[in-house]
Design an enzyme around this catalytic site. Structure first.
Site, PDB file in Angstrom:
ATOM      1  N   ARG A 113       1.059  38.292 -15.305  1.00 34.02           N
ATOM      2  CA  ARG A 113       0.074  37.285 -15.724  1.00 34.02           C
ATOM      3  C   ARG A 113      -0.672  36.704 -14.533  1.00 34.02           C
ATOM      4  O   ARG A 113      -0.077  36.425 -13.493  1.00 34.02           O
ATOM      5  CB  ARG A 113       0.787  36.163 -16.468  1.00 34.02           C
ATOM      6  CG  ARG A 113      -0.161  35.200 -17.139  1.00 34.02           C
ATOM      7  CD  ARG A 113       0.574  34.072 -17.817  1.00 34.02           C
ATOM      8  NE  ARG A 113       0.522  32.878 -16.992  1.00 34.02           N
ATOM      9  CZ  ARG A 113       0.736  31.642 -17.435  1.00 34.02           C
ATOM     10  NH1 ARG A 113       1.028  31.439 -18.701  1.00 34.02           N
ATOM     11  NH2 ARG A 113       0.666  30.614 -16.625  1.00 34.02           N
TER      12      ARG A 113
ATOM     13  N   HIS B  59      -2.309  29.715 -27.670  1.00 32.90           N
ATOM     14  CA  HIS B  59      -1.592  30.965 -27.927  1.00 32.90           C
ATOM     15  C   HIS B  59      -0.104  30.701 -28.061  1.00 32.90           C
ATOM     16  O   HIS B  59       0.393  29.637 -27.687  1.00 32.90           O
ATOM     17  CB  HIS B  59      -1.886  31.995 -26.831  1.00 32.90           C
ATOM     18  CG  HIS B  59      -1.482  31.553 -25.466  1.00 32.90           C
ATOM     19  ND1 HIS B  59      -2.192  30.613 -24.746  1.00 32.90           N
ATOM     20  CD2 HIS B  59      -0.427  31.887 -24.691  1.00 32.90           C
ATOM     21  CE1 HIS B  59      -1.598  30.404 -23.594  1.00 32.90           C
ATOM     22  NE2 HIS B  59      -0.518  31.155 -23.523  1.00 32.90           N
TER      23      HIS B  59
ATOM     24  N   HIS C 224       0.226  26.562 -27.275  1.00 34.57           N
ATOM     25  CA  HIS C 224      -0.164  25.802 -26.077  1.00 34.57           C
ATOM     26  C   HIS C 224      -1.409  26.402 -25.448  1.00 34.57           C
ATOM     27  O   HIS C 224      -1.825  27.518 -25.778  1.00 34.57           O
ATOM     28  CB  HIS C 224       0.970  25.784 -25.049  1.00 34.57           C
ATOM     29  CG  HIS C 224       1.275  27.129 -24.459  1.00 34.57           C
ATOM     30  ND1 HIS C 224       1.950  28.107 -25.159  1.00 34.57           N
ATOM     31  CD2 HIS C 224       0.989  27.660 -23.243  1.00 34.57           C
ATOM     32  CE1 HIS C 224       2.058  29.189 -24.402  1.00 34.57           C
ATOM     33  NE2 HIS C 224       1.474  28.946 -23.235  1.00 34.57           N
TER      34      HIS C 224
ATOM     35  N   ASP D 159      -2.750  27.151 -21.520  1.00 34.87           N
ATOM     36  CA  ASP D 159      -2.058  27.280 -20.233  1.00 34.87           C
ATOM     37  C   ASP D 159      -2.450  26.200 -19.225  1.00 34.87           C
ATOM     38  O   ASP D 159      -3.639  25.945 -18.983  1.00 34.87           O
ATOM     39  CB  ASP D 159      -2.333  28.662 -19.621  1.00 34.87           C
ATOM     40  CG  ASP D 159      -1.540  29.735 -20.351  1.00 34.87           C
ATOM     41  OD1 ASP D 159      -0.432  29.435 -20.847  1.00 34.87           O
ATOM     42  OD2 ASP D 159      -2.043  30.870 -20.430  1.00 34.87           O
TER      43      ASP D 159
HETATM   44  C1  SIN Z   1       2.038  32.875 -21.988  1.00 39.54           C
HETATM   45  O1  SIN Z   1       2.219  31.864 -22.644  1.00 39.54           O
HETATM   46  O2  SIN Z   1       1.241  32.908 -21.071  1.00 39.54           O
HETATM   47  C2  SIN Z   1       2.809  34.145 -22.341  1.00 39.54           C
HETATM   48  C3  SIN Z   1       2.276  34.817 -23.542  1.00 39.54           C
HETATM   49  C4  SIN Z   1       3.037  36.067 -23.879  1.00 39.54           C
HETATM   50  O3  SIN Z   1       3.948  36.466 -23.142  1.00 39.54           O
HETATM   51  O4  SIN Z   1       2.718  36.688 -24.897  1.00 39.54           O
END
Ligand code: SIN
Length: 291
Positions: free
Chosen positions: A282, A267, A110, A112
């Site tokens: 994050r 990612h 996806h 973000d």
């Molecule tokens: C995310 O999708 O922002 C999380 C990625 C992760 O925890 O590696």
């Protein structure tokens, strides 16, 4: 136009060291402390970020305020609509998987917050606690994926828009409905149900390069088409874009940080560490309306 080729040992970086991490995308940056970054080093980091699409740093000591301050150098920060932020840090969300948590946040390819009218530009993820093995994150280069399509497919996609929405993941019957992770989920029905049209091929506003912009968890269908009609092409593009040759993989250590460009990168957080704990912070940076 920026060119990734020849960046190894490139003389154009004097403050930082840039080591590409795969043929497709990504670079590990060393010789820098993100908590006390001077403007010249930031300018090189920004340039390397546009060139390599996702950057990795190790051995950083960043509390939530430091993390926000670093991310803010890339632009104004965005809030996340579905998880409560850390107390006193409105832009920082925890991403935690306890030893017995089954649900994996971000476990699917996806980009973000693509369901927003202005999807986020950058995501900055900082590792606090990581499993002994596993818990890596995969990244895929959507510019390379677009470039590899045939001229006929590029023509077909030209002008095609997707209906982007958070509902498949965060809606009342979405994927995260029964999430058992320890983060405090925030209900936000308007944001869950909102739909925005974005081009399936978007032009990067800083590099001018075209990239595929389709992530299955957040795209319901193509504009003016039924879900059933849209699905075969969506599946093809998803499979195409996430082939191994377009990807890189990052193994986290405590103190590692990654910052990726959601305009041209997808990612995937791997869920391969049952019985172990992983804790990240994050932060996201506001973006523009895709074109
Ligand atoms: C995310 O999708 O922002 C999380 C990625 C992760 O925890 O590696």
């Amino acid at each position: 136009m920026l060119d990734r080729q020849g960046s190894r040992g490139s003389p154009s970086y004097s403050r930082i060291q840039v080591e590409p991490s795969s043929g497709a995308l990504g670079a590990e940056i060393s010789s820098v402390k993100l908590a006390s970054l001077d403007d010249e080093s930031f300018e090189e980091i920004h340039r390397a970020w546009l060139e390599h699409q996702v950057l990795f740093f190790r051995d950083q000591r960043l509390d939530p305020a430091d993390l926000s301050a670093f991310a803010e150098r890339f632009g104004a920060l965005d809030t996340y609509p579905f998880i409560a932020p850390l107390p006193g840090h409105p832009y920082v969300i925890p991403i935690i998987k306890e030893k017995d948590t089954r649900m994996n946040f971000g476990g699917g390819w996806h980009s973000d917050m693509s369901y927003q009218e202005k999807p986020v530009r950058a995501t900055c993820l900082y590792a606090i606690e990581v499993p002994e093995r596993g818990g890596d994150t995969l990244f895929a280069n959507m510019t390379a994926a677009y470039d590899a399509l045939s001229d006929g497919m590029k023509q077909l996609l030209d002008g095609l828009r997707g209906v982007f929405t958070a509902t498949k993941v965060h809606g009342a019957t979405g994927l995260y409905k029964d999430a058992d992770h320890p983060m405090e989920m925030t209900k936000n029905p308007d944001r869950e149900e909102a739909r925005h049209l974005h081009p399936i091929v978007r032009t990067h506003p800083e590099t001018g390069r075209k990239a595929l912009y389709l992530d299955l968890p957040h795209v319901e269908r193509f504009e003016n088409m039924h879900i059933r009609e849209s699905q075969p092409l969506m599946e093809f593009l998803y499979q195409h874009a996430t082939q191994p040759q377009f990807t890189t993989r990052f193994s986290w250590q405590p103190g590692s940080l990654a910052i990726w460009d959601n305009r041209c990168v997808q990612h995937y957080a791997l869920n391969d560490y049952p019985g172990q704990r992983r804790e990240m912070n994050r932060v996201t940076v506001q973006g523009d309306v895709p074109f």
